[in-house]
Design a protein around this motif. Structure first.
Motif, PDB file in Angstrom:
ATOM      1  N   LEU A  84       0.671  -1.566   0.347  1.00 41.21           N
ATOM      2  CA  LEU A  84      -0.074   0.581  -0.254  1.00 41.21           C
ATOM      3  C   LEU A  84       1.139   1.398   0.138  1.00 41.21           C
ATOM      4  O   LEU A  84       2.436   1.515   0.631  1.00 41.21           O
ATOM      5  CB  LEU A  84      -1.190  -0.405   1.307  1.00 41.21           C
ATOM      6  N   THR A  85       0.523   2.245  -0.461  1.00 40.49           N
ATOM      7  CA  THR A  85       0.560   3.174  -0.557  1.00 40.49           C
ATOM      8  C   THR A  85       0.019   4.931   0.042  1.00 40.49           C
ATOM      9  O   THR A  85      -1.433   4.032   0.229  1.00 40.49           O
ATOM     10  CB  THR A  85       1.545   4.621  -1.920  1.00 40.49           C
ATOM     11  N   LEU A  86       0.612   5.524   1.106  1.00 38.95           N
ATOM     12  CA  LEU A  86      -0.488   6.347   1.660  1.00 38.95           C
ATOM     13  C   LEU A  86      -1.371   7.586   0.868  1.00 38.95           C
ATOM     14  O   LEU A  86      -2.613   7.368   0.834  1.00 38.95           O
ATOM     15  CB  LEU A  86       0.497   7.856   2.298  1.00 38.95           C
ATOM     16  N   ASN A  87      -0.527   7.684  -0.287  1.00 37.05           N
ATOM     17  CA  ASN A  87      -2.368   7.777  -1.559  1.00 37.05           C
ATOM     18  C   ASN A  87      -3.412   6.406  -1.660  1.00 37.05           C
ATOM     19  O   ASN A  87      -4.271   7.342  -1.437  1.00 37.05           O
ATOM     20  CB  ASN A  87      -2.043   8.496  -2.514  1.00 37.05           C
ATOM     21  N   GLU A  88      -2.912   5.704  -1.712  1.00 29.19           N
ATOM     22  CA  GLU A  88      -3.889   4.874  -1.920  1.00 29.19           C
ATOM     23  C   GLU A  88      -5.303   4.710  -1.125  1.00 29.19           C
ATOM     24  O   GLU A  88      -6.069   4.393  -0.950  1.00 29.19           O
ATOM     25  CB  GLU A  88      -3.555   3.635  -2.390  1.00 29.19           C
ATOM     26  N   ILE A  89      -4.368   4.172   0.910  1.00 34.99           N
ATOM     27  CA  ILE A  89      -5.096   4.355   1.857  1.00 34.99           C
ATOM     28  C   ILE A  89      -5.485   5.656   1.920  1.00 34.99           C
ATOM     29  O   ILE A  89      -6.563   5.770   2.453  1.00 34.99           O
ATOM     30  CB  ILE A  89      -4.165   4.379   2.891  1.00 34.99           C
ATOM     31  N   HIS A 170       3.643  15.830   1.372  1.00 35.77           N
ATOM     32  CA  HIS A 170       3.639  16.205   0.602  1.00 35.77           C
ATOM     33  C   HIS A 170       5.075  17.381   0.235  1.00 35.77           C
ATOM     34  O   HIS A 170       5.770  16.905  -1.161  1.00 35.77           O
ATOM     35  CB  HIS A 170       2.901  16.956   0.291  1.00 35.77           C
ATOM     36  N   ASP A 171       5.393  17.070   1.135  1.00 39.57           N
ATOM     37  CA  ASP A 171       7.341  18.275   1.246  1.00 39.57           C
ATOM     38  C   ASP A 171       8.415  17.283   0.858  1.00 39.57           C
ATOM     39  O   ASP A 171       9.008  18.353   0.505  1.00 39.57           O
ATOM     40  CB  ASP A 171       7.097  19.342   3.214  1.00 39.57           C
ATOM     41  N   ILE A 172       8.003  15.984   0.857  1.00 38.23           N
ATOM     42  CA  ILE A 172       8.749  15.598   0.259  1.00 38.23           C
ATOM     43  C   ILE A 172       8.150  14.412  -1.184  1.00 38.23           C
ATOM     44  O   ILE A 172       6.732  13.632  -0.468  1.00 38.23           O
ATOM     45  CB  ILE A 172       9.570  14.070   1.043  1.00 38.23           C
ATOM     46  N   PRO A 173       8.579  14.895  -2.214  1.00 35.33           N
ATOM     47  CA  PRO A 173       7.724  15.008  -3.828  1.00 35.33           C
ATOM     48  C   PRO A 173       8.528  12.849  -3.474  1.00 35.33           C
ATOM     49  O   PRO A 173       8.782  12.241  -3.456  1.00 35.33           O
ATOM     50  CB  PRO A 173       8.750  15.212  -4.157  1.00 35.33           C
ATOM     51  N   ASN A 174       6.744  12.922  -4.203  1.00 34.67           N
ATOM     52  CA  ASN A 174       6.115  11.159  -3.762  1.00 34.67           C
ATOM     53  C   ASN A 174       6.324  10.121  -2.846  1.00 34.67           C
ATOM     54  O   ASN A 174       6.191   8.558  -2.718  1.00 34.67           O
ATOM     55  CB  ASN A 174       7.306  10.883  -5.191  1.00 34.67           C
ATOM     56  N   LEU A 175       6.422  10.975  -2.045  1.00 29.93           N
ATOM     57  CA  LEU A 175       6.574  10.172  -0.360  1.00 29.93           C
ATOM     58  C   LEU A 175       5.516   9.389  -0.441  1.00 29.93           C
ATOM     59  O   LEU A 175       5.939   7.858  -0.111  1.00 29.93           O
ATOM     60  CB  LEU A 175       7.228  10.944   0.932  1.00 29.93           C
ATOM     61  N   ALA A 176       4.138   9.679  -0.884  1.00 26.70           N
ATOM     62  CA  ALA A 176       2.609   9.635  -0.589  1.00 26.70           C
ATOM     63  C   ALA A 176       2.570   8.412  -1.658  1.00 26.70           C
ATOM     64  O   ALA A 176       1.579   7.377  -2.071  1.00 26.70           O
ATOM     65  CB  ALA A 176       1.546  10.515  -0.562  1.00 26.70           C
TER      66      ALA A 176
END
Length: 567
Positions: A84-89, A170-176
């Protein structure tokens, strides 16, 4: 790291109290398991702390939600949480990761910059000055340098923990967009340390939970009983779900549950003994030092929902004819989609064991399908109708006959040996003719079963099937005669169809562009059932048109299809 959220716990306690106060009138009514999340599971009933070999030290206090102390490692493998990713959650429960700070995402606290470079897509190609948390961690140095070009001493730095609360995720790009198991020691984080995960319904995890059967609790016996041989409990490592119990032996005597609705047992359970896990231990765990934790033993029980949790019976009270089921978890070390080792389920002190469901005599509990049980078309035999043991004085007097009383959890579960279909197994109806067929002419394997480079950010790096190169719209045929038990569009699998076949195996075809049959329909061996090559919303986690084929053996374990189907 622990959290006592008084407000949340108060709401949960009130909800459970309300549910416990209303007994289920119909003894065959099953608890609702469709929408359960870890934040809604009953609170733990013990205090303690324990260090997991090769893993975190876990602390828990009576009254805490399991989400507050269970490490992510208990579900990274069994429920596929590592994929899972944070965006999917966030998409699943209606939140935005950008509304949370880096301090809310626990794994980031122990990542070096090198870990982040290895884990987060495209991050190496950003300038240091464009990623403020990294810029600040380096004290403003290397501002114009690409992160990938940082010297080793700079990449060994970690983010400033005291400032994490000042930055958005979101301050770290693509972390989510990074799968959780890409982060170093992600399994050490508590479940609540992943924003939104404690509220994610179990039905939304990449690894689907299995649908259990339900059998009736006939009589509850205490710990003064003699040796039991006709059991339906055990473990994977014992390679048996019928491990005998030596005296003292507390157990439930089961019988069949007969009803025309739902996935309730119709055969095979009458007179079987479900041994209490707090009186019998069996071998558990696998690989590495974790498997030898507490001697490598776990409570006896079953895996009716899948290997996410082992269900055991405990606290049996013969006089009152009641007890409770517990969910026993295991901690697995997993990295980039590969599981390295797992502890036994629900080990000492309740560390990975939480209350689940109280029960009484004449109520029902979730069970696995019994292999080799004869079909009776749902009609009880004379023996099956003997639900009341006339020789038992408590039953003759009509005592202990209350239906299930207790929580009616909004959602739960999983296991390796559970029955996954609400349809009767075709294996009970007829014999197979010949070996299974390949999907069709011209099909060739492009990606085999097992570990592989991750082909897309949301794809697992352990491939539980084979990919076959096919143009979009290529017809495919059923490997064996069977019944369509599931067909739908899923987030990761795209449009798929699952067949429970006459040989007891389950065949699944993923990333389809069209399916011609519906759930419950019979399918003949060699019959055209679908077209391969889904695109767009039908593709799921797919980088292009192809067909994915997976197989489960009769015990529910994933097996390399190439060793069973002649491709």
């Amino acid at each position: 790291m622990n959290r006592l959220a008084a407000t949340s716990l108060g709401v949960i306690t009130l909800a459970l109290t309300t549910l416990q106060a209303s007994a289920i009138v119909d003894p065959f009514e099953r608890p609702t398991l469709d929408n359960l999340s870890f934040g809604q599971l009953p609170a733990t009933d013990t205090n303690g702390a324990i260090e997991i070999p090769g893993g975190p030290t876990v602390h828990w206090e009576r009254g805490e939600s399991p989400a507050d102390y269970l490490p992510l490692g208990v579900i990274m493998d069994s429920l596929g949480a590592g994929d899972l990713t944070l965006n999917e959650i966030g998409d699943a429960i209606g939140i935005s990761p950008g509304d949370y700070t880096l301090d809310d995402f626990f794994p980031v606290k122990w990542q070096t910059l090198q870990h982040l470079v290895d884990a987060v897509p495209e991050l190496p190609n950003y300038r240091v000055a464009d990623v403020k948390p990294i810029f600040d961690a380096l004290g403003g140095q290397y501002a114009d340098s690409l992160i990938v070009n940082l010297p080793t001493e700079a990449l060994s730095q970690t983010l400033d923990v005291d400032k994490l609360v000042d930055y958005s995720i979101h301050d770290i790009p693509n972390l989510a967009n990074t799968p959780l198991d890409h982060f170093d020691r992600a399994g050490w984080s508590e479940i609540y340390g992943i924003p939104g995960l404690e509220d994610l319904p179990l039905s939304n995890y990449p690894t689907a939970l299995k649908q259990p059967f339900w059998a009736k609790v006939d009589i509850v016996y205490g710990d003064k009983e003699s040796t039991r041989r006709d059991t339906i409990t055990g473990s994977v490592q014992e390679n048996s779900w019928s491990v005998p119990c030596e005296k003292p032996c507390a157990y439930l005597e089961m019988t069949n549950a007969h009803t025309t609705s739902g996935n309730l047992s119709k055969f095979g359970y009458h007179g079987k003994h479900y041994i209490a896990g707090d009186f019998q231990k069996v071998k558990g765990g696998w690989a590495g030092q974790e498997s030898n934790w507490v001697g490598g033993y776990e409570p006896t029980g079953q895996l009716p929902f899948g290997d996410f949790a082992k269900v055991s019976a405990s606290d049996l009270t013969e006089q009152k004819g009641k007890g409770q089921l517990r969910l026993n978890y295991r901690y697995c070390e997993r990295s980039f989609g590969v599981t390295k080792a797992c502890t036994p389920y629900g080990v000492t002190g309740g560390i990975l064991s939480t209350p689940f469901l109280p029960f009484k005599e004449t109520g029902i509990i979730p069970v696995m399908a019994l292999t080799g049980a004869p079909a009776n078309n749902g009609s009880p035999s004379k023996e099956d109708t003997a639900d009341v043991d006339k020789t038992d004085p408590r039953k003759a007097e009509g005592g202990a006959s209350s239906p299930i009383s207790g929580i009616n959890p909004p959602k739960l579960g999983s296991s390796e040996q559970g029955q996954s279909s609400t349809q009767p197994s075709p294996a009970e109806e007829e014999e197979c003719e010949g070996p299974p067929l390949r999907p069709g002419a011209g099909y060739r394997i492009t990606s085999g079963y097992g570990p592989r480079p991750r082909p897309c950010p949301t794809c697992s790096s352990f491939h539980k099937g084979v990919d076959i190169g096919t143009p979009m719209g290529t017809p495919l045929q059923a490997a064996q005669t069977g019944t369509i038990v599931e067909t739908r569009v899923a987030q990761f699998n795209g449009l798929f169809v699952k067949i429970k076949a006459c040989d007891g195996w389950t065949y699944s075809y993923l990333h389809l562009s069209e399916v011609w049959l519906k759930e419950g329909q019979k399918v003949e061996k060699g019959e055209s059932i679908a077209k391969s090559g889904g695109v767009g919303p039908l593709a799921g986690s797919s980088t292009g048109p192809h067909l994915h084929v997976s197989t489960l053996n009769p015990s529910g374990t994933a097996v390399d299809p190439n060793g069973y189907i002649n491709f």
